[in-house]
Write an enzyme that holds these catalytic residues in place. Structure first.
Site, PDB file in Angstrom:
ATOM      1  N   ASP A  52       5.669   4.758   5.083  1.00 35.17           N
ATOM      2  CA  ASP A  52       6.682   3.832   5.588  1.00 35.17           C
ATOM      3  C   ASP A  52       6.869   2.610   4.684  1.00 35.17           C
ATOM      4  OD1 ASP A  52       4.088   3.212   6.478  1.00 35.17           O
ATOM      5  OD2 ASP A  52       4.792   2.104   8.234  1.00 35.17           O
ATOM      6  N   HIS A 101       0.868  -1.180   0.000  1.00 41.24           N
ATOM      7  CA  HIS A 101       0.000   0.000   0.000  1.00 41.24           C
ATOM      8  C   HIS A 101       0.908   1.235   0.000  1.00 41.24           C
ATOM      9  CE1 HIS A 101       1.076  -0.507   4.181  1.00 41.24           C
ATOM     10  NE2 HIS A 101       0.456   0.602   4.555  1.00 41.24           N
ATOM     11  N   ASP A 111       0.296  -4.567   7.565  1.00 37.65           N
ATOM     12  CA  ASP A 111      -0.670  -3.471   7.656  1.00 37.65           C
ATOM     13  C   ASP A 111      -2.080  -3.955   7.355  1.00 37.65           C
ATOM     14  OD1 ASP A 111       1.886  -2.271   7.781  1.00 37.65           O
ATOM     15  OD2 ASP A 111       0.964  -0.343   7.333  1.00 37.65           O
TER      16      ASP A 111
END
Lengths: 302, 302
Positions: A65, A61, A206
């Site tokens: 980071d 994504h 994530d």
């Protein structure tokens, strides 16, 4: 056959002792990187590797980071006179994000191709590896990735002899070719045994736990999964920020019946993941805390 | 009074043992950062410092090695719940570059203000420091920066007594105020001696030697200057890429009659700058090779 290196294990921000989470997969002279945060090129260099053999970068994504290191990585490739094209793969919006970041890396001596993944799942081939992208559940569109190396069955000499086919044609069948001879058709399945166990690595970060992770990670030799928090009482925080606790990740590993799990994407607030591992192993015994630079070589079993 | 820290000393790409060139200047509770490449926030953290006290980031130019760390730095500030506005200063185009990079850092809990420098020179005040931006000569528009802390003269007791002014008004004159009394006007210059030597730091990187550097660095206590190459035979390469050799930097330091010079922005091909320093010191004796984390505290002389 598959060389795996977890280049970093951090989430949110790079730290002096923990680079941001990203994975390098090397196979048959090709290299695939998953995610490229700020400092990923330093972690790569620390391993003594050049970024130039990277053929493809997969993005889970577009939170910073996971992609903030892209402009620097592209320039370092360019400074090393790369001319081979680079394929970038990620959720919808990839071209826009890459073009926007390239305001500081506008001129490169190689071509960049972008492939945007569509729908809940998408599979594609990369140098003989099968890559399965599957949607997970974060606060922006996010994908996990499985990489599989299939392995065909054994050649069955007895079956080939029974076919009455001359020995010189056997090799072609073994390579997957169809042989037409004297009006007869010989197909590989006539002489090959059932497919043998291949190699499979699954990476997801994530995300909250999802069925798509269990389904796609099923039977993986190595399952690399985010674990943002080790403290049991941070479950509410994990839910709020759409991340996981170590124990939720371990439950996924157990459900997907993987061989081994590495945790990664640790919160900057977590000094060390190790103190939580005893509790994690109660859920999934072959769980390990990821460490920057942790490597594994996966080979076909005999 | 002025705390200086060279956070990194690398050019082009961050290395495991050398972060990208950037400078932190701390003064009177305020912090000013010059340049913010990939990994600058790691270097900052390594010093044990938070990015939150940074009030202002000055950019020399927008090559990736000087600004690629901005999105991550902004997010780290945001994750620490910063609410104070942040001022970014740099050559024309700053707003466009920042907005483009912010595709991966769109939501922040604080305001970002952009100030674009115009013309060959521009001066402005920052928390009592005078900042002089001056154009240098790179292959894109690039500025150097001087930071000066002026120091007023000594209070002259004898002069004040000769004026016949009551003692209770002396303090106001010393603070720079004008005193009107019994139809007479007393101004600070009537009681203050000539301005004393203040403090001055000059920073310039990514440039060929220029007169503007000599003029603006003149009399600096500390002159931090790029030195991309230490090898004498790389002068042609330095000219081609609009950088400097160590010896060109030392010549600038000598011409500008600075007190001390630190070299920085070393080529990734240079293992260590130290072997070249003997030759550099022949041109400017108080020259030092920059090191990541090198600090200096500058105080008014007695």
């Amino acid at each position: 056959m598959l060389d795996i290196c977890l280049l970093g294990t951090g989430g949110m921000m790079p730290l002096p002792y923990r680079y941001l989470t990203s994975l390098m997969v090397r196979y048959n002279g090709h290299s695939i990187l998953i995610d490229c945060g700020e400092g990923t090129q330093i972690a790569l260099r620390k391993k003594g590797w050049s970024p130039n053999p990277i053929d493809m970068i997969l993005f889970t994504h577009y939170h910073a980071d996971h992609i903030s290191g892209l402009p620097g990585m592209l320039l370092t490739m360019g400074n090393a006179d790369r001319t081979e094209p680079l394929l970038l793969v990620g959720p919808p919006g990839l071209t826009k994000v890459v073009n926007s970041l390239r305001i500081i890396a506008p001129e490169l001596p190689f071509e960049i191709k972008c492939k945007e993944i569509q729908g809940p799942e998408e599979s594609f081939d990369a140098f003989g590896l099968r890559i399965d992208a599957f949607k997970v559940n974060h606060n922006v569109t996010c994908y996990g990735y499985s990489m599989s190396l299939d392995r065909q069955g054994m050649f069955q000499v007895e079956k080939a002899e029974n076919l009455g086919l001359e020995k010189k044609y056997w090799g072609r069948l073994q390579k997957g070719e169809v042989v037409e001879l004297d009006g007869k058709t010989y197909t590989p399945d006539m002489v090959m045994g059932p497919a043998r166990k291949g190699l499979k690595v699954t990476y997801c970060t994530d995300t909250r736990p999802t069925d798509s992770i269990v389904e796609n990670a099923a039977g993986s030799d190595l399952f690399i999964c985010e674990g943002m928090y080790g403290e049991h009482d941070k479950l509410a925080k994990a839910k709020e920020h759409k991340h996981m606790t170590f124990y939720e990740a371990a439950t996924l590993a157990q459900k997907a019946q993987v061989k081994e799990m590495w945790l990664t994407h640790f919160s900057p607030s977590m000094k060390k993941p190790d103190p939580f591992m005893d509790d994690v192993k109660k859920i999934f015994p072959n769980a390990h805390a990821g460490k920057d630079g942790k490597t594994m070589e996966l080979d076909f079993s005999e």
